[in-house]
Design an enzyme around this catalytic site. Structure first.
Site, short mmCIF file in Angstrom:
data_model
loop_
_atom_site.label_atom_id
_atom_site.label_comp_id
_atom_site.label_asym_id
_atom_site.label_seq_id
_atom_site.Cartn_x
_atom_site.Cartn_y
_atom_site.Cartn_z
N HIS A 225 1.09 3.91 -2.91
CA HIS A 225 1.39 3.42 -4.26
C HIS A 225 2.46 4.28 -4.92
CE1 HIS A 225 -2.96 1.64 -4.75
NE2 HIS A 225 -2.14 0.74 -4.24
N ARG B 111 9.69 -3.37 0.95
CA ARG B 111 8.61 -2.41 0.72
C ARG B 111 8.05 -2.04 2.09
NH1 ARG B 111 2.48 -3.39 -0.52
NH2 ARG B 111 1.89 -1.26 -0.99
#
Ligand code: AMP
Length: 402
Positions: A184, A95
Site C-alpha cells: 500500500h 501498479r
C-alpha cells in the site's frame, strides 16, 4: 499528454485514462470476472463538470489480452471514448505489488526489468504474475508507449534494517531475500504528502501515522516524510486484522495447524489469506454489514470490531513511540474515509498522544481532506481520501514528462 493507469489482478483489470499535466480523468473502469462466462465491464466517460456517463457490458472475456483489447476499443468508442487511436497514449503506468529491494522508484520497463520482475514473483505469487501479465499484454497493444512500473513496496524502502529484518538467521535474508517489505506504499505516500501540503508543513518535517483501512489494511510510521516502519511484512498478510486476512499471529499457530491438524501449506495459505480476519470471525468481510450487526448486539460482530480496533490502536501506540513527535494521525481508504464509528473507537482515550476527536466534525459527511480533531488538541486527526491512480500517473509523468 494521455497516460493510462492499469491495475491488473488475477481476474480483473482496473483502468483510468488521464490527461496530463491537467490531471483530468477522461475515462475509468473495471473489467471483472475475466475467464468466466459472466465477465462484467463497467466503463465511465467523465464529463468536464465532474459527472459521468456509464456503460455496463456483460460478455465472456476469456483472458487479460481480450480484456485489454476491450478497454482499447471502449477508449476509441465514438460516444464513450476519448481517443481516436491507441497511439495517442504516450505512457502506461502499471501498479506492481512487489518490487523487492531492487526497485525503490518508478521504473521504465524494458526486457531486463521484466526478467527481474519475473524473478521477484516468488515473493508475491498471489499478485505479481497478474501485474506482469498486464504489462506483457499492454506492451503488445500500446507499442509506441513507455511502460512504467510503480511499486506498492517502493515507499517503504526507506525503512531502517532494524525495522525490516526478521530475527532469524541472516542466511535467510542473504540467500532468499526474506525480510519485511510493506505494501500500500502508493497510498501511504499519497495521503502523507497530501496532508503535509494541506497543512502547509514541509514534507521533510512532517511526522505522521497513516492508517489505510480498506479490504486490505495497513499502517505506516512516517518521519520527515519517509517511511520508517509499516505493518505489512514479507507479504500483505502481516500486520492489522483485515477483511479476509488474519494479520499478525503467533507463528507457532502455523506449526500447530500443520502438525496437529495435518493441514497442507496451501490449506493454511487459504485459511490465513482468504478465510480469516473479519470474515473468519463473522462470516462477512464487509465492515458495513458487520457494523449493522454490531448495532443489533450480534456478539460475533462485537468481538470482531473490538479486535479490529484494538489491533489498530496497538500499532498507533507503537508507531508514536518510534516517531517521538506526532503531527497527525491520518485515516484513509474505504473504512478509514467512511466510518466515523471506527475512527472514533480508534481515537478513544488517546489523549496521552494529544489525540482528541471533535464528534461533530467526525460525523459530518463531506468529501475531500478534512481535519477532525477538537479545538486545542495538539495532534491533528485527518481524513485524507486516497487516490492510488493519481499518485501512479503523477509518478509516471515525473519520470517521462517533458
Ligand atoms: P477499499 O478496499 O478501500 O475499497 O475499501 C473497501 C471496504 O470499505 C469495504 O470492505 C467496506 O467494508 C468498507 N466501507 C466502505 N464504506 C464504508 C462505510 N460507510 N462504513 C464502513 N465501512 C465501509
Amino acid at each position: 499528454m494521455k497516460i493510462l493507469v492499469l491495475n491488473s489482478g488475477s481476474s480483473s483489470i482496473k483502468y483510468q485514462l488521464f490527461e496530463k499535466p491537467e490531471n483530468k480523468v477522461l475515462l475509468s473502469g473495471i473489467i471483472e470476472r475475466i475467464g468466466e462466462e459472466n465477465s462484467q465491464v463497467s466503463h465511465k466517460f467523465h464529463n468536464e463538470d465532474g459527472t459521468y456517463k456509464k456503460l455496463e457490458i456483460q460478455e465472456p472475456i476469456s483472458d487479460h489480452e481480450k480484456g485489454l483489447k476491450q478497454i482499447v476499443s471502449l477508449q476509441m468508442d465514438p460516444e464513450y471514448g476519448a481517443i481516436d487511436s491507441a497511439d495517442e497514449i504516450v505512457a502506461v503506468g502499471h501498479r506492481v505489488v512487489h518490487g523487492g529491494e531492487e526497485f525503490s522508484t518508478p521504473t521504465l520497463i524494458n526486457e531486463a526489468v521484466l526478467q527481474k520482475l519475473h524473478k521477484l514473483s516468488y515473493l508475491a505469487p498471489l499478485h505479481n504474475p497478474h501485474n506482469l501479465k498486464g504489462i506483457e499484454v499492454a506492451t503488445k497493444i500500446f507499442k509506441g508507449a513507455s511502460q512504467v512500473a510503480v511499486f506498492d513496496t517502493s515507499f517503504h524502502q526507506t525503512m531502517p534494517k532494524h525495522a525490516y529484518r526478521f530475527p532469524i538467521p541472516e542466511s535467510f535474508y542473504l540467500e532468499h531475500g526474506l525480510r519485511a517489505f510493506g505494501f500500500h506504499g502508493t497510498s501511504h505516500q499519497f495521503v502523507s504528502q497530501q496532508a503535509a501540503s494541506y497543512l502547509g508543513i514541509p514534507i521533510d518535517h512532517f511526522n505522521t501515522i497513516t492508517i489505510h483501512l480498506g479490504n486490505g489494511c495497513s499502517m505506516a510510521a512516517i518521519q520527515g516524510g519517509k517511511c520508517v516502519d509499516t505493518s505489512m511484512g514479507l507479504t500483505p498478510l502481516g500486520g492489522l486484522m483485515m477483511g479476509t486476512r488474519s494479520g499478525d499471529i503467533d507463528p507457532s499457530l502455523i506449526l500447530f495447524l500443520a502438525q496437529n491438524l495435518s493441514m497442507s501449506v496451501s490449506e493454511i495459505d487459504r485459511l490465513l489469506n482468504k478465510e480469516s480476519g473479519l470474515k473468519g470471525l463473522t462470516g462477512d468481510n464487509d465492515l458495513r454489514n458487520i457494523l449493522l450487526r454490531y448495532e443489533k448486539g450480534d456478539s460475533a460482530a462485537e468481538l470482531a470490531i473490538e479486535m479490529y480496533v484494538y489491533r489498530i490502536r496497538k500499532y498507533v501506540g507503537a508507531y508514536a513511540a518510534i516517531l517521538g513527535r506526532l503531527d497527525a494521525l491520518i485515516f484513509t481508504a474505504g473504512v478509514g474515509e467512511n466510518s466515523s464509528f471506527i475512527r472514533e473507537k480508534v481515537c478513544e482515550n488517546l489523549n496521552i498522544l494529544g489525540v482528541e476527536l471533535d464528534e461533530g466534525l467526525n460525523n459530518e459527511k463531506t468529501s475531500g481532506i478534512k481535519e477532525i480533531q477538537s479545538q486545542g488538541a495538539s495532534t491533528r486527526v485527518m481524513i485524507v481520501p486516497t487516490n492510488e491512480e493519481l499518485q501512479i500517473v503523477n509518478q509516471v509523468f515525473d519520470l517521462i514528462g517533458d
